[in-house]
Structures are given as structure tokens and as C-alpha cells.
Design a protein around this motif. Structure first.
Motif, PDB file in Angstrom:
ATOM      1  N   GLU A 179     -40.527  27.001 -23.436  1.00  9.85           N
ATOM      2  CA  GLU A 179     -39.139  26.674 -23.057  1.00  9.85           C
ATOM      3  C   GLU A 179     -38.245  27.020 -24.243  1.00  9.85           C
ATOM      4  O   GLU A 179     -38.640  26.831 -25.397  1.00  9.85           O
ATOM      5  N   ASP A 180     -37.051  27.555 -23.957  1.00  2.00           N
ATOM      6  CA  ASP A 180     -36.161  27.946 -25.050  1.00  2.00           C
ATOM      7  C   ASP A 180     -35.014  26.974 -25.268  1.00  2.00           C
ATOM      8  O   ASP A 180     -34.295  27.098 -26.250  1.00  2.00           O
ATOM      9  N   GLU A 181     -34.826  26.011 -24.376  1.00  2.00           N
ATOM     10  CA  GLU A 181     -33.705  25.084 -24.558  1.00  2.00           C
ATOM     11  C   GLU A 181     -34.125  23.898 -25.416  1.00  2.00           C
ATOM     12  O   GLU A 181     -34.981  23.095 -25.021  1.00  2.00           O
ATOM     13  N   LYS A 234     -35.014  22.064 -12.348  1.00  3.04           N
ATOM     14  CA  LYS A 234     -34.184  21.460 -13.394  1.00  3.04           C
ATOM     15  C   LYS A 234     -32.866  20.970 -12.810  1.00  3.04           C
ATOM     16  O   LYS A 234     -32.310  21.669 -11.952  1.00  3.04           O
ATOM     17  N   MET A 240     -36.834  31.220 -17.043  1.00  2.00           N
ATOM     18  CA  MET A 240     -35.862  32.000 -17.816  1.00  2.00           C
ATOM     19  C   MET A 240     -36.155  31.841 -19.306  1.00  2.00           C
ATOM     20  O   MET A 240     -35.905  30.780 -19.885  1.00  2.00           O
TER      21      MET A 240
HETATM   22 CA    CA Z   1     -34.819  28.735 -20.269  1.00  2.00          CA
END
Ligand code: CA
Length: 230
Positions: A7-9, A100, A53
Motif C-alpha cells: 500500500e502506498d498511502e 476503501k 492502485m
Molecule cells: Ca494506493
């Protein structure tokens, strides 16, 4: 439980890491698809939580590459308005998905369901030294020699293999193999063990089926010196 979060967040990572650590989980984090794919391929996680994403390689590509190599359970994280991502994720072999924003309790419930499902999958093959047992085809081999067993002998061997390294009493064996629970029937076990031993250990080494005097029987590979003394 050992998990990988891809996850990038930062906020989501922090939220998941904190909650999962409180549950006693060991958590690795990858913040892009390249690292996520690498970690998922080289380590054996109980579950991978994979965002769709991602920078670098997207989550669906990571999933596809992972599925070529192994069946680690995967939960995809998808955006509410990206229904096609959920469909594609499931088609590519994701085990579940979460939309989400999701609540931590919802994720926890999905994780528990997935790991329970994983645990109930019993192994279908056993290997002990050069003894090989296939529970699906109900066949056994010592090296390349096929061992011809009756249905009861195979059931007995399967019980011993499932509990390999553990001493099983005659009573326990009688219950598991013959569904009997009377001590007076244990001579049935003795006779069956003797026949099974002749088939799986006769002429082969190392000896695998051992008698533990007064206690029962154990299937295990011991060193040759001890085995040959019996
Ligand atoms: Ca993401």
C-alpha cells in the motif's frame, strides 16, 4: 500470523500496522508494486493485503505474477468506484477484497476467515525418509517401490503419518482407524501394525515404524545405528 501490506498511502499503512500489531501479527510493508511483488515471492506470508492502485507495478499485475509462483492468500484493497478492479482481482486469483474506506474490524474478520480456510486444508502427501504417501490416490512408496496396502493398512499408515514423530497409543490408534474404543480390541492394532511394518519397513532402510514399549507406536526416521538395533 505473518502479513505483508502492499500500500502506498501512509495513513492506511499506519492504521493497518498499528491494528495488526495489537493483534500480535508480524507485519511487513511495501509501498510500491516492485517491492511488494519481490517480498511476496521470496517470503511465505499467511496473507498479503494488496492495494490495486500502486506506484511502479499495479496491484493486479503483482497478483498475477504472484499466482504464477504460489497460492498465498490475497485480500485486494479497491476503490469504491472501481468495480472492474474487484472483478479482475477475483479473476486473477484474489481470495477476497475490501472496498476503501473499510473498518479495521472488517479486515480482521476477513483475515481470520482466510487463515481458518487455509488451516483446514490438510496436506495430501507425506514424505518421511524415502517413504512417500499420497492420501488422494491412496498409494505409498519406499523409494521407487510401490507398497501394496489394504484399505485398513493404508488408513493406519495415514494416521501414523499425520502424527509422525508422536507416540500413538494402541487405544488412540484403535479409535482413529477402527472407530473402536475398547482396550480389549488393541490386539487388532498389534496385528495390523505388524503387517504394516513388514510391508513398509521389510527390506528397506531406515526403519520408520517403531514400537515404544508400554506406550504405543511412532512413525519417524531415526539414525541408522538406533534403527538397526531394534
Ligand atoms: Ca494506493
Amino acid at each position: 500470523m505473518k502479513l505483508l501490506i502492499v500500500e502506498d498511502e501512509a495513513k492506511t499503512i499506519e492504521y493497518l500496522q498499528k491494528g495488526l500489531a495489537e493483534q500480535g501479527c508480524a507485519v511487513d510493508v511495501a509501498t510500491n508494486g516492485y517491492d511488494g511483488r519481490h517480498l511476496a515471492l521470496v517470503h511465505d506470508y499467511d496473507v498479503v493485503v494488496l492495494d490495486v492502485m500502486l506506484p511502479g507495478v499495479d496491484g493486479l499485475t503483482v497478483l498475477r505474477d504472484l499466482r504464477r509462483a504460489k497460492q498465498t492468500p490475497v485480500i485486494m484493497l479497491t476503490a469504491r468506484d472501481r468495480i472492474e478492479d474487484r472483478v479482475r482481482g477475483l479473476q486473477e486469483g484474489a481470495d477476497d477484497y475490501l472496498v476503501k474506506p473499510f473498518s479495521f474490524l472488517e479486515l480482521l474478520a476477513r483475515l481470520q476467515a482466510l487463515t481458518r480456510r487455509g488451516r483446514t486444508q490438510e496436506p495430501t502427501q507425506f514424505h518421511l525418509a524415502n517413504l512417500q504417501i499420497d492420501l488422494i490416490s491412496r498409494k505409498a512408496w519406499r523409494g521407487s517401490t510401490r507398497i501394496d496396502l489394504t484399505a485398513k493398512e493404508f488408513a493406519l499408515l495415514a494416521v501414523l503419518a499425520r502424527h509422525q514423530g508422536e507416540i500413538l497409543s494402541k487405544t488412540a490408534i484403535a479409535e482413529m482407524v477402527w472407530d473402536m474404543n475398547f482396550d480389549s480390541h488393541t490386539n487388532v492394532v498389534e496385528v495390523a501394525i505388524k503387517r504394516l511394518r513388514a510391508k513398509i519397513d521389510g527390506g528397506f532402510s531406515p526403519k520408520l515404524l517403531h514400537t515404544m514399549r508400554g506406550m504405543g507406536y511412532v512413525l519417524e526416521a531415526r539414525d541408522e545405528v538406533e534403527a538397526s538395533a531394534e
